[in-house]
Design a protein around this motif. Structure first.
Motif, PDB file in Angstrom:
ATOM      1  N   LEU A 115       0.822  -1.216   0.000  1.00 53.78           N
ATOM      2  CA  LEU A 115       0.000   0.000   0.000  1.00 53.78           C
ATOM      3  C   LEU A 115       0.855   1.265   0.000  1.00 53.78           C
ATOM      4  CD1 LEU A 115      -2.895  -0.947   2.467  1.00 53.78           C
ATOM      5  CD2 LEU A 115      -3.076  -0.553  -0.003  1.00 53.78           C
ATOM      6  N   VAL A 116       1.937   1.267   0.768  1.00 49.29           N
ATOM      7  CA  VAL A 116       2.841   2.431   0.762  1.00 49.29           C
ATOM      8  C   VAL A 116       3.351   2.704  -0.645  1.00 49.29           C
ATOM      9  CG1 VAL A 116       5.068   3.317   1.555  1.00 49.29           C
ATOM     10  CG2 VAL A 116       3.555   2.180   3.166  1.00 49.29           C
ATOM     11  N   ASN A 117       3.544   1.636  -1.394  1.00 53.86           N
ATOM     12  CA  ASN A 117       4.096   1.770  -2.743  1.00 53.86           C
ATOM     13  C   ASN A 117       3.061   2.151  -3.782  1.00 53.86           C
ATOM     14  OD1 ASN A 117       6.548   1.810  -3.991  1.00 53.86           O
ATOM     15  ND2 ASN A 117       6.793  -0.407  -4.105  1.00 53.86           N
ATOM     16  N   THR A 118       1.780   1.926  -3.477  1.00 54.96           N
ATOM     17  CA  THR A 118       0.758   2.105  -4.517  1.00 54.96           C
ATOM     18  C   THR A 118      -0.227   3.250  -4.260  1.00 54.96           C
ATOM     19  OG1 THR A 118      -0.591   0.392  -3.428  1.00 54.96           O
ATOM     20  CG2 THR A 118       0.844  -0.319  -5.235  1.00 54.96           C
ATOM     21  N   LEU A 119      -0.341   3.726  -3.032  1.00 54.93           N
ATOM     22  CA  LEU A 119      -1.267   4.818  -2.751  1.00 54.93           C
ATOM     23  C   LEU A 119      -0.780   6.119  -3.398  1.00 54.93           C
ATOM     24  CD1 LEU A 119      -2.160   4.233   1.024  1.00 54.93           C
ATOM     25  CD2 LEU A 119      -3.600   3.805  -0.967  1.00 54.93           C
ATOM     26  N   GLN A 162      17.804   9.443  -5.599  1.00 55.63           N
ATOM     27  CA  GLN A 162      16.990   9.460  -6.824  1.00 55.63           C
ATOM     28  C   GLN A 162      15.629   8.795  -6.653  1.00 55.63           C
ATOM     29  OE1 GLN A 162      20.294   7.445  -7.568  1.00 55.63           O
ATOM     30  NE2 GLN A 162      19.522   5.810  -8.885  1.00 55.63           N
ATOM     31  N   TYR A 163      15.468   7.968  -5.574  1.00 53.38           N
ATOM     32  CA  TYR A 163      14.197   7.285  -5.349  1.00 53.38           C
ATOM     33  C   TYR A 163      13.232   8.118  -4.516  1.00 53.38           C
ATOM     34  CZ  TYR A 163      16.887   3.171  -6.824  1.00 53.38           C
ATOM     35  OH  TYR A 163      17.669   2.284  -7.512  1.00 53.38           O
ATOM     36  N   GLN A 164      13.703   9.195  -3.918  1.00 51.48           N
ATOM     37  CA  GLN A 164      12.851  10.033  -3.059  1.00 51.48           C
ATOM     38  C   GLN A 164      11.925  10.885  -3.913  1.00 51.48           C
ATOM     39  OE1 GLN A 164      15.557  12.272  -0.565  1.00 51.48           O
ATOM     40  NE2 GLN A 164      16.166  10.478   0.625  1.00 51.48           N
ATOM     41  N   PRO A 165      10.740  11.275  -3.436  1.00 50.28           N
ATOM     42  CA  PRO A 165      10.279  11.078  -2.058  1.00 50.28           C
ATOM     43  C   PRO A 165       9.506   9.778  -1.820  1.00 50.28           C
ATOM     44  CG  PRO A 165       8.782  12.539  -3.183  1.00 50.28           C
ATOM     45  CD  PRO A 165       9.872  12.213  -4.182  1.00 50.28           C
ATOM     46  N   ARG A 166       9.038   9.102  -2.880  1.00 54.33           N
ATOM     47  CA  ARG A 166       8.161   7.947  -2.658  1.00 54.33           C
ATOM     48  C   ARG A 166       8.919   6.645  -2.452  1.00 54.33           C
ATOM     49  NH1 ARG A 166       2.848   7.819  -3.516  1.00 54.33           N
ATOM     50  NH2 ARG A 166       3.165   5.801  -2.477  1.00 54.33           N
ATOM     51  N   ASN A 167      10.177   6.570  -2.857  1.00 56.18           N
ATOM     52  CA  ASN A 167      11.003   5.387  -2.599  1.00 56.18           C
ATOM     53  C   ASN A 167      10.358   4.087  -3.084  1.00 56.18           C
ATOM     54  OD1 ASN A 167      13.272   6.654  -1.033  1.00 56.18           O
ATOM     55  ND2 ASN A 167      11.598   7.195   0.355  1.00 56.18           N
ATOM     56  N   HIS A 168       9.889   4.100  -4.326  1.00 58.00           N
ATOM     57  CA  HIS A 168       9.202   2.916  -4.843  1.00 58.00           C
ATOM     58  C   HIS A 168      10.103   1.680  -4.877  1.00 58.00           C
ATOM     59  CE1 HIS A 168       5.418   4.811  -5.821  1.00 58.00           C
ATOM     60  NE2 HIS A 168       6.029   5.776  -6.509  1.00 58.00           N
ATOM     61  N   ILE A 169      11.347   1.844  -5.299  1.00 56.22           N
ATOM     62  CA  ILE A 169      12.262   0.702  -5.375  1.00 56.22           C
ATOM     63  C   ILE A 169      12.535   0.112  -3.987  1.00 56.22           C
ATOM     64  CG2 ILE A 169      14.575  -0.064  -6.037  1.00 56.22           C
ATOM     65  CD1 ILE A 169      12.718   0.515  -8.393  1.00 56.22           C
ATOM     66  N   PRO A 170      12.901   0.933  -2.981  1.00 55.93           N
ATOM     67  CA  PRO A 170      13.102   0.358  -1.643  1.00 55.93           C
ATOM     68  C   PRO A 170      11.878  -0.369  -1.095  1.00 55.93           C
ATOM     69  CG  PRO A 170      14.039   2.555  -1.745  1.00 55.93           C
ATOM     70  CD  PRO A 170      13.289   2.354  -3.017  1.00 55.93           C
ATOM     71  N   TRP A 171      10.690   0.185  -1.311  1.00 56.80           N
ATOM     72  CA  TRP A 171       9.493  -0.470  -0.790  1.00 56.80           C
ATOM     73  C   TRP A 171       9.187  -1.766  -1.532  1.00 56.80           C
ATOM     74  CZ3 TRP A 171       7.369   0.081   3.740  1.00 56.80           C
ATOM     75  CH2 TRP A 171       7.551   1.277   4.437  1.00 56.80           C
TER      76      TRP A 171
END
Length: 517
Positions: free
Chosen positions: A365-369, A433-442
């Motif tokens: 959910l953190v990655n998709t909201l 480069q992944y901020q602010p949503r950090n999709h790759i880390p999540w």
């Protein structure tokens, strides 16, 4: 527990031939209460003794674990208190400060476990925490990446004695059925540490000392408290049930008698090469190591969580207070997890897998909201905190499925080296480069959670199959009639029979050993 007699009087017609072993090869408990008749403990006596042990051990263990976790997470808390500009840090350098702690932990983990076997456990942990506290205080004097790098390295070196020391002490004083809950109790202090840090950080944000930044005050406050705890710990914490000052001589014997059901003894100070080799060849140890490494990659959230929450759109003041909720969530989820392990059909394995389910949902959910849904993102982040719960369940499990003191300390070292590898790798996925949503880390976190659930299922299956295999075996009587020679005060040499439980056998050697699920 044991008895002394002449060789000629011992089991002349027994099914196995008596044989002698070196006194140093047996468990220290075998040398306690020689010539003492041990009465079986009634349930009421056992409960009273356990409560006494709880009251003397748990407050000290919880206080120390609270402060060590608080100290570890001061770096992440300091990210919103000004440590990055004060020390001219880049994002990559900040990540390295989290990694060097884990790398230092990795390098010193096996030497620390050897030290825990050779030296008194409580005293060795106290010494390490004292050095730890001094290093934490030195953080406040740092003005560059190099200085912070050095003190973080020292913290990692010292931390290598704490968790394995706690695991050893827990297995010394508690039955296997009790260990998971006790590990859960001191591990959930992490949540209290987060709450403590949140309110402390909120307070230091209001300080008006231009030459002393809020993050420096945080280091001084936590460092001083840890210093005091280390001194108290040194004088009050026991090294084992055989010398615990809060127990009478009779209670020490009863405490040892109480844990005989573990089939693993108390401790042995001799390092045994054959047990190390067995550990390295034991498949379940490597499954445990893989689990410890993979599920601790998401643990990099410890140092990143304040940055992540602030990037959801919250101010520094809001972020520090919201961080307190992280602690509440962690306390409640760990308490729930260790409580569920008491349900027989769930046990450790299935409970850990259950806890991974909401964690996986939260991370997805953190990655998709949507970006604007900051409340949804925040609650999803809190749900993802469930990923922490299986690890304390696992730590309590490790001490229950490994026997033989050298094998146990070696297993602890391997598991915690893997733990440090996961913690060392985790910070590198939080790139600018992944901020602010950090999709790759999540996405990585979600994958680690799924892999962790799979590995726990594999481990449980291996243990259940081995238990079933042993139930079908003919009973092994090899170690039923073993003795050591000792000399009485009057110079007379006698032979003391040693209970199989205290021969320092490994879980593979002792075919009466059953793996707890």
């Amino acid at each position: 527990m044991s008895s002394s007699s002449d060789y000629s009087e011992k089991h002349e017609n027994g099914p196995t031939q008596p044989h002698a072993v070196d006194a140093q090869d047996v468990d220290v408990a075998a040398h306690v209460a020689v010539d003492t008749v041990v009465k079986p403990l009634t349930p009421e006596e056992a409960l009273r003794l356990r409560r006494k042990i709880d009251w003397h051990l748990m407050p000290l263990m919880c206080a120390l674990y609270l402060m060590t976790f608080a100290d570890k997470t001061t770096l992440g808390q300091s990210a919103v208190l000004g440590i990055i500009p004060s020390n001219h840090l880049t994002q990559n350098q900040f990540n390295w400060l989290g990694t060097i702690f884990s790398l230092s932990f990795l390098v010193f983990e096996y030497p620390q476990n050897l030290a825990l076997q050779y030296f008194p456990v409580g005293k060795w942990m106290s010494l390490n925490i004292f050095v730890w506290a001094v290093a934490l205080l030195c953080h406040a004097a740092c003005t560059s990446f190099g200085g912070l790098f050095a003190v973080r390295f020292i913290l990692g070196m010292c931390e290598g004695a704490i968790t394995p020391g706690f695991m050893i002490v827990t297995s010394m004083f508690y039955t296997r059925e009790e260990q998971t809950r006790r590990v859960g109790y001191w591990f959930l202090m992490n949540g209290f540490a987060i709450i403590f840090l949140g309110f402390t950080s909120y307070g230091v944000l209001h300080t008006k000392t231009p030459n002393f930044k809020p993050w420096q005050w945080l280091m001084i406050i936590t460092g001083l408290i840890t210093l005091i705890v280390s001194v108290v710990f040194y004088f009050l914490f026991p090294d084992s049930p055989t010398n615990a000052r809060f127990l009478t001589k009779e209670e020490r014997i009863q405490a040892i008698e109480r844990i005989k059901v573990n089939q693993s003894g108390v401790e042995n100070k001799r390092w045994k090469k054959d047990q190390v080799i067995e550990t390295l060849k034991d498949p379940k140890v490597w499954v445990m190591a893989a689990f410890a490494a993979i599920v601790n990659i998401p643990n990099s959230l410890i140092n990143q969580r304040q940055i992540i929450v602030s990037q959801f759109g919250f101010t520094p003041f809001q972020t520090t207070l919201i961080g307190c909720v992280d602690g509440v969530v962690e306390i409640l989820t760990i308490w729930l997890g260790v409580s569920l392990t008491r349900i027989s059909f769930l046990g450790r394995g299935y409970t850990a897998i259950m806890m991974f389910v909401p964690a996986l949902v939260g991370s997805i959910l953190v990655n998709t909201l949507q970006d604007h849904n900051r409340i949804g993102l925040l609650f999803s982040y809190w749900v993802s905190v469930f990923f922490i719960v299986p690890f304390p369940i696992f730590l309590g499990w490790v001490g229950s499925i490994v026997s033989g003191h050298t094998k146990r300390t070696t297993t602890n070292a391997i598991v915690l080296i893997a733990y440090s590898l996961g913690n060392a790798a985790g910070p590198f996925m939080w790139k600018k480069q992944y901020q602010p949503r950090n999709h790759i880390p999540w996405a990585v976190i979600s994958a680690c959670i799924a892999a962790g659930a799979f590995l726990i299922l594999v481990l449980r299956t291996m243990l259940a199959r081995e238990n079933a295999r042993r139930e079908k075996e003919e009973r092994d009587e090899t170690y039923d009639d073993v003795y050591i020679q000792r000399e009485k005060d009057d110079g007379t040499r006698v032979e003391q029979r040693v209970d199989k439980v205290f021969l320092d056998l490994t879980d593979i050697q002792n075919r009466d050993f059953r793996y707890i699920l």
